[in-house]
Design a protein around this motif. Structure first.
Motif, PDB file in Angstrom:
ATOM      1  N   THR A 186     -16.205  17.516  25.903  1.00 33.15           N
ATOM      2  CA  THR A 186     -15.773  16.149  26.185  1.00 33.15           C
ATOM      3  C   THR A 186     -14.406  16.222  26.856  1.00 33.15           C
ATOM      4  OG1 THR A 186     -14.647  15.917  24.070  1.00 33.15           O
ATOM      5  CG2 THR A 186     -16.995  15.272  24.143  1.00 33.15           C
ATOM      6  N   LYS A 187     -13.881  15.081  27.285  1.00 33.04           N
ATOM      7  CA  LYS A 187     -12.560  15.104  27.913  1.00 33.04           C
ATOM      8  C   LYS A 187     -11.505  15.596  26.941  1.00 33.04           C
ATOM      9  CE  LYS A 187     -11.744  10.214  27.152  1.00 33.04           C
ATOM     10  NZ  LYS A 187     -11.587   8.920  27.757  1.00 33.04           N
ATOM     11  N   ALA A 188     -11.655  15.279  25.646  1.00 36.23           N
ATOM     12  CA  ALA A 188     -10.695  15.773  24.650  1.00 36.23           C
ATOM     13  C   ALA A 188     -10.752  17.295  24.557  1.00 36.23           C
ATOM     14  CB  ALA A 188     -10.985  15.140  23.292  1.00 36.23           C
ATOM     15  N   ASP A 189     -11.950  17.864  24.617  1.00 39.36           N
ATOM     16  CA  ASP A 189     -12.102  19.325  24.581  1.00 39.36           C
ATOM     17  C   ASP A 189     -11.501  19.966  25.830  1.00 39.36           C
ATOM     18  OD1 ASP A 189     -13.588  19.216  22.140  1.00 39.36           O
ATOM     19  OD2 ASP A 189     -15.404  18.752  23.282  1.00 39.36           O
ATOM     20  N   ILE A 190     -11.663  19.298  26.975  1.00 39.58           N
ATOM     21  CA  ILE A 190     -11.103  19.812  28.228  1.00 39.58           C
ATOM     22  C   ILE A 190      -9.574  19.811  28.156  1.00 39.58           C
ATOM     23  CG2 ILE A 190     -10.843  19.346  30.701  1.00 39.58           C
ATOM     24  CD1 ILE A 190     -13.775  18.308  30.629  1.00 39.58           C
ATOM     25  N   ILE A 191      -9.007  18.749  27.622  1.00 36.81           N
ATOM     26  CA  ILE A 191      -7.539  18.682  27.481  1.00 36.81           C
ATOM     27  C   ILE A 191      -7.046  19.820  26.595  1.00 36.81           C
ATOM     28  CG2 ILE A 191      -5.636  17.326  26.501  1.00 36.81           C
ATOM     29  CD1 ILE A 191      -7.173  14.816  27.468  1.00 36.81           C
ATOM     30  N   LYS A 192      -7.756  20.075  25.482  1.00 33.28           N
ATOM     31  CA  LYS A 192      -7.372  21.192  24.593  1.00 33.28           C
ATOM     32  C   LYS A 192      -7.449  22.519  25.333  1.00 33.28           C
ATOM     33  CE  LYS A 192      -8.950  19.046  20.332  1.00 33.28           C
ATOM     34  NZ  LYS A 192     -10.022  19.016  19.334  1.00 33.28           N
ATOM     35  N   ALA A 193      -8.523  22.723  26.099  1.00 33.52           N
ATOM     36  CA  ALA A 193      -8.691  23.979  26.838  1.00 33.52           C
ATOM     37  C   ALA A 193      -7.590  24.149  27.885  1.00 33.52           C
ATOM     38  CB  ALA A 193     -10.070  24.012  27.498  1.00 33.52           C
ATOM     39  N   LEU A 194      -7.226  23.058  28.559  1.00 32.79           N
ATOM     40  CA  LEU A 194      -6.143  23.127  29.546  1.00 32.79           C
ATOM     41  C   LEU A 194      -4.815  23.460  28.867  1.00 32.79           C
ATOM     42  CD1 LEU A 194      -7.047  20.060  31.774  1.00 32.79           C
ATOM     43  CD2 LEU A 194      -7.078  22.450  32.492  1.00 32.79           C
ATOM     44  N   GLY A 195      -4.593  22.879  27.701  1.00 31.03           N
ATOM     45  CA  GLY A 195      -3.366  23.171  26.965  1.00 31.03           C
ATOM     46  C   GLY A 195      -3.316  24.631  26.536  1.00 31.03           C
ATOM     47  N   ALA A 196      -4.427  25.132  26.019  1.00 32.13           N
ATOM     48  CA  ALA A 196      -4.488  26.527  25.572  1.00 32.13           C
ATOM     49  C   ALA A 196      -4.337  27.496  26.741  1.00 32.13           C
ATOM     50  CB  ALA A 196      -5.805  26.786  24.840  1.00 32.13           C
ATOM     51  N   LEU A 202       3.073  21.386  31.106  1.00 29.41           N
ATOM     52  CA  LEU A 202       3.014  20.428  30.000  1.00 29.41           C
ATOM     53  C   LEU A 202       3.071  18.995  30.505  1.00 29.41           C
ATOM     54  CD1 LEU A 202       5.281  22.214  27.363  1.00 29.41           C
ATOM     55  CD2 LEU A 202       2.792  21.984  27.342  1.00 29.41           C
ATOM     56  N   ILE A 203       3.885  18.748  31.516  1.00 33.66           N
ATOM     57  CA  ILE A 203       3.974  17.401  32.097  1.00 33.66           C
ATOM     58  C   ILE A 203       2.644  17.011  32.728  1.00 33.66           C
ATOM     59  CG2 ILE A 203       5.053  16.042  33.946  1.00 33.66           C
ATOM     60  CD1 ILE A 203       7.668  17.585  33.309  1.00 33.66           C
ATOM     61  N   ALA A 204       2.013  17.950  33.444  1.00 31.70           N
ATOM     62  CA  ALA A 204       0.725  17.669  34.087  1.00 31.70           C
ATOM     63  C   ALA A 204      -0.345  17.367  33.041  1.00 31.70           C
ATOM     64  CB  ALA A 204       0.296  18.840  34.966  1.00 31.70           C
ATOM     65  N   ILE A 205      -0.376  18.154  31.959  1.00 34.36           N
ATOM     66  CA  ILE A 205      -1.374  17.919  30.909  1.00 34.36           C
ATOM     67  C   ILE A 205      -1.097  16.594  30.216  1.00 34.36           C
ATOM     68  CG2 ILE A 205      -2.233  18.763  28.682  1.00 34.36           C
ATOM     69  CD1 ILE A 205      -1.852  21.601  29.816  1.00 34.36           C
ATOM     70  N   ALA A 206       0.177  16.298  29.961  1.00 31.26           N
ATOM     71  CA  ALA A 206       0.528  15.014  29.345  1.00 31.26           C
ATOM     72  C   ALA A 206       0.117  13.858  30.243  1.00 31.26           C
ATOM     73  CB  ALA A 206       2.029  14.961  29.059  1.00 31.26           C
ATOM     74  N   SER A 207       0.334  13.987  31.551  1.00 30.62           N
ATOM     75  CA  SER A 207      -0.057  12.934  32.496  1.00 30.62           C
ATOM     76  C   SER A 207      -1.569  12.729  32.493  1.00 30.62           C
ATOM     77  CB  SER A 207       0.388  13.292  33.915  1.00 30.62           C
ATOM     78  OG  SER A 207       1.777  13.371  33.992  1.00 30.62           O
TER      79      SER A 207
END
Length: 197
Positions: A128-138, A6-11
């Motif tokens: 997009t980068k937003a979609d990538i962030i969502k995928a990483l979170g999931a 979670l810290i890595a994704i937040a960063s």
């Protein structure tokens, strides 16, 4: 482990947002200077709309000129001018310069092999980068995307909070630019060339 992911994704998210904020601030500052300084050009703001398909956008950029040339040599222009949408993880000019000349010469002569390498950088769908962030979170810090040839790429955040993509051979490249929009997809810049098995 969960906390570190979670810290890595937040960063990574903060890095994305701060990069956009800086770019927008610089663009606003430039626009303000342009309206107050009569000798400045009328507008230096980048266009927000897509200026063509992914092939056209890659071809119009000096940063991605080797990628555009390789697409042409591999006879992939018709495919990548299609409706898509596509996500292209495009190695930049520096990435291509790191490929040893004999290997690059061989690839440019063998169109089928070159096409396979290039298709390994293209995902069906628009991420997009937003979609990538969502995928990483999931995916709890990892996302696996399928290329247009059915191979897989693994996206993750490294220990320096950079987005990296790993190929089937365990090599990785960093995503160094995001969200260059095209009419049929999106392009992200890479600092390395990925290789299929």
């Amino acid at each position: 482990m969960k906390k570190s992911v979670l810290i890595a994704i937040a960063s990574l998210t903060i890095g994305f947002l701060s990069t956009n904020a800086i770019a927008q601030t610089q663009q606003q500052d430039t626009t303000k200077r342009d309206t107050t300084n009569k000798t400045a050009p009328a507008s230096t703001a980048a266009p927000s709309a897509a200026s063509g398909d992914v092939v056209g956008v890659l071809s119009s950029s000096t940063t991605f000129a080797p990628m555009a040339l390789a697409i042409k040599n591999a006879d992939l222009e018709a495919t990548l001018k299609g409706a898509g949408p596509f996500t292209v993880f495009a190695p930049n000019d520096v990435a291509f310069s790191k490929v040893p000349k004999p290997a690059m010469d061989d690839l440019m002569k063998d169109h089928a092999k070159l096409a396979k390498v290039l298709k390994y950088h293209v995902i069906a769908g628009k991420y997009t980068k937003a979609d990538i962030i969502k995928a990483l979170g999931a995916g709890k810090g990892k996302a696996i995307l399928k290329t247009i040839d059915g191979d897989t790429l693994t996206l993750s955040v490294n220990d320096k909070s950079n987005l990296q993509i790993s190929d089937a051979k365990g090599n990785s490249a960093l995503v160094i630019s995001f969200d260059t929009m095209a009419s049929n997809g999106v392009i992200h810049g890479l600092n390395g060339v990925l290789l299929p098995q």
